[in-house]
Each structure stands twice: as structure tokens, then as C-alpha cells.
Design a protein around this motif. Structure first.
Motif, PDB file in Angstrom:
ATOM      1  N   TRP A  26      -4.021  16.717  -6.877  1.00  0.00           N
ATOM      2  CA  TRP A  26      -4.652  16.373  -5.608  1.00  0.00           C
ATOM      3  C   TRP A  26      -6.149  16.123  -5.771  1.00  0.00           C
ATOM      4  O   TRP A  26      -6.724  15.244  -5.106  1.00  0.00           O
ATOM      5  N   ALA A  29      -6.389  12.700  -7.171  1.00  0.00           N
ATOM      6  CA  ALA A  29      -5.974  11.704  -6.182  1.00  0.00           C
ATOM      7  C   ALA A  29      -7.057  11.472  -5.133  1.00  0.00           C
ATOM      8  O   ALA A  29      -7.381  10.324  -4.794  1.00  0.00           O
ATOM      9  N   VAL A 242       0.997   7.972   2.589  1.00  0.00           N
ATOM     10  CA  VAL A 242      -0.333   8.509   2.283  1.00  0.00           C
ATOM     11  C   VAL A 242      -1.295   7.347   2.039  1.00  0.00           C
ATOM     12  O   VAL A 242      -1.036   6.480   1.189  1.00  0.00           O
ATOM     13  N   SER A 244      -4.490   5.040   0.756  1.00  0.00           N
ATOM     14  CA  SER A 244      -5.201   4.968  -0.519  1.00  0.00           C
ATOM     15  C   SER A 244      -6.201   3.828  -0.482  1.00  0.00           C
ATOM     16  O   SER A 244      -6.031   2.851   0.250  1.00  0.00           O
ATOM     17  N   GLN A 249      -5.589   5.095  -6.996  1.00  0.00           N
ATOM     18  CA  GLN A 249      -5.432   6.191  -6.039  1.00  0.00           C
ATOM     19  C   GLN A 249      -4.047   6.171  -5.397  1.00  0.00           C
ATOM     20  O   GLN A 249      -3.471   7.223  -5.111  1.00  0.00           O
ATOM     21  N   CYS A 253      -1.921   9.447  -5.396  1.00  0.00           N
ATOM     22  CA  CYS A 253      -1.537  10.070  -4.123  1.00  0.00           C
ATOM     23  C   CYS A 253      -0.026  10.184  -4.016  1.00  0.00           C
ATOM     24  O   CYS A 253       0.504  11.184  -3.509  1.00  0.00           O
TER      25      CYS A 253
END
Length: 332
Positions: A26, A29, A242, A244, A249, A253
Motif C-alpha cells: 500500500w 501503491a 481503485v 490511479s 500505480q 493499487c
């Protein structure tokens, strides 16, 4: 080292490793919104994601070394050298690294070119399936020819008396001097640790194999497949939602979300699996005298150094197999 301390160290080493993994993935990310902007191009993105997958894999080495080698060696449960353990670690981690990288590539591709993500995911899924079914052997160790043939013959006779046909056996050596393990592989082989022939009688082994066959015949393995597939697909959908800022990324993610989703499964799967475990225990008790089954379970717990009893709250998390005392109480 007594079984309680042994299992406690292993449990907390695992929990710490999971926490460190989640924090690392995380962290990478979220921060990728800044440091990954400098990378552009498909080849560069693939290389960066491969590097991150390798970094995460190497970050797990200290935890794996602690729980997989140091603790086992301190408890006197493995006989091989640390170098041989490291070779086995590399073989196993190559598969997980490949899966992690392909997963990140999928989420990255979905952001850049959604039309490519589906065929790429099918190819990746096929590749991983091929690796798991055909390149990762079900077993490769060999028992001494005379004793091995004798044990397999007696095992076959015991299984026949229980109404079960002996499957082709694939023996494996996990380096542990006492722990006994086994399963029926997706390809239908009976995969057994060499310690089964060394520490169990053919009758005991036959009872455990019959219990595994119960899973196969009851359809529980199909339910397991459906649950795993459904949980994974739902996790993928959530991961795709999610946001990005760049392709790197997006990949990170997606991997971070899937890692978290798999972690949450540890709070769901044990409860479901304990139900099937209880049914399998009851089935075995219907084939053999209750006292014989109780003695067998106690022997397995002693050989595998598992916990005899646990607090209900601790049992509910990370323990898909109930502690020995719970299993014995249900047989009473």
C-alpha cells in the motif's frame, strides 16, 4: 520447544509478515502517484512492476527464514541445511513472484487498454494453471524400494477394506522429520509426505486417505473451487474501482487491493472449512471405532506439533482446522 510455543511463534511470524506485506504494497501503491510519473512506455512499466514484485518477494525472505527455517530448526523438526531450504524457497517464490507480476500487469493494462486486459488475463491464467498443474510436481521423493513397495501394497489392502481404491501415489519430502501431510492433487494423484510411511501404520494412513476421499466424493472440493473463484472475482472488481494516476500505480493499487481482499478471506474461510472438517471427522468415525479415530487424531497432533486447545476467539481466526480438543469433543 513445546507445541504451544512453537505454534505461537509461527502464528505471530505469519501475522507480522502479512502486516508488513500490506504496509509495503500500500505504501508503494499510494506513493506511486508521485514517483511513477517519470516512467512511460509499456516496456518500462512492465520492468518497473517486475522490479516491485521482486522487491516484495525479497522483503518476505526474513519472515520466511524465521518461520520456515530458524523456528523449525530450533524445534528440531527439520534435518536439511539452510542452503537446501533456500533452494526450495527460491523454487516456490518464483511461482508467487510470477503470479504477483502478472496480476499487476493485468490491472495496469486495464487502465491503459481495457480491450487488451481480458485476453491477457486469460493467457496469464492459463500460464499459471499450467505451472501449478504440470510444472510444480505433486511429488518427487522416493522411498526405499523394498519398504516403499511393501507400504504401498499394505496401504492398498487397507483402503480396499474401507471401500476405497488406491490412487497413484506421488511421494514428497518436505524436510520435516515428523510432520505428516498429504492431499489429493487436482490431477488426481495421492500426494503423501515420506513421513507418512515412516511414522504411520498402513491402517492409519488408509483412514486419513479415506477421509480425503470423502472430500472428493462429497463435492466439497467443488464448493471450495466456487467460493475461491467467486471471492477472487469480487476482489478483482473491487480492485478495478481503485483510482490511479498512472499505469504503474494502477498495477500496484490492484495488487494492494487484492492482497487486502485475500487477507480478509482469513476471517471467512476458517469458519467455513471447520464445518467441512467436522463432517469429515464424523464420516471417519462412522467407518472406524471412535477410540481408534481419537487415537489417530491425537497422534497426528503430536507429530505435527499442533495446538491441543485454543481460546474460541483465537480458533475463529487463522485456524481452518479446529484444535485437537475440539475435534475430540465432537467425537464424544
Amino acid at each position: 520447544m513445546d507445541p504451544s510455543n512453537y505454534q505461537c511463534i509461527r502464528l505471530w511470524a505469519g501475522i507480522t509478515a502479512i502486516g508488513a506485506n500490506l504496509a509495503l504494497i500500500w505504501g508503494l501503491a499510494i506513493s506511486a502517484a508521485w514517483w511513477a510519473d517519470r516512467f512511460s512506455g509499456a516496456a518500462v512499466t512492465l520492468t518497473v512492476l517486475l522490479g516491485v514484485a521482486a522487491l516484495i518477494t525479497l522483503a518476505n525472505l526474513p519472515f520466511d527464514l524465521l518461520s520456515g527455517d530458524a523456528v523449525e530448526r530450533g524445534a528440531g523438526r527439520i534435518e536439511g541445511s539452510t542452503s537446501s531450504w533456500f533452494k526450495d524457497w527460491i523454487k516456490g517464490r518464483v511461482v508467487t513472484l510470477t503470479g504477483l507480476w502478472l496480476g499487476m500487469v493485468f490491472f495496469s493494462l486495464f487502465r491503459q487498454a481495457p480491450q487488451l486486459s481480458i485476453p491477457v488475463s486469460l493467457i496469464a491464467g492459463g500460464l499459471l494453471t499450467f505451472i501449478l498443474l504440470f510444472l510444480v510436481p505433486a511429488g518427487h521423493a522416493a522411498l526405499p524400494e523394498s519398504s516403499g513397495e511393501e507400504f504401498e501394497k499394505k496401504l492398498g489392502l487397507e483402503l480396499k477394506s474401507l471401500g476405497v481404491k488406491l490412487r497413484p501415489i506421488r511421494w514428497f519430502d518436505h524436510g520435516d522429520a515428523e510432520s505428516v501431510n498429504g492431499c489429493i492433487t487436482p490431477r488426481g494423484f495421492l500426494s503423501l509426505s515420506t513421513t507418512v510411511a515412516q511414522c504411520l501404520t498402513p491402517r492409519e494412513a488408509a483412514l486419513l486417505v479415506t477421509r480425503e476421499e470423502y472430500y472428493r466424493r462429497s463435492g466439497a472440493w467443488i464448493m471450495i473451487l466456487m467460493i475461491v473463484t467467486g471471492w477472487t472475482l469480487l476482489g478483482i472488481i473491487l480492485a478495478l474501482l481503485v483510482p490511479s494516476a498512472n499505469p504503474v500505480q494502477a498495477g500496484l493499487c490492484g495488487a494492494a487491493m487484492m492482497s487486502t481482499w485475500c487477507f480478509l478471506a482469513l476471517f471467512v474461510w476458517p469458519t467455513i472449512n471447520r464445518i467441512w472438517m467436522s463432517k469429515a471427522d464424523a464420516f471417519l468415525a462412522s467407518l472406524a471405532p471412535s477410540e481408534e479415530v481419537r487415537e489417530l487424531f491425537s497422534k497426528i497432533a503430536r507429530l505435527n506439533a499442533t495446538d491441543i486447545s485454543l481460546a474460541p476467539a483465537k480458533t475463529a481466526v487463522f485456524h481452518p482446522i479446529p484444535p485437537l480438543q475440539d475435534r475430540l469433543d465432537r467425537l464424544s
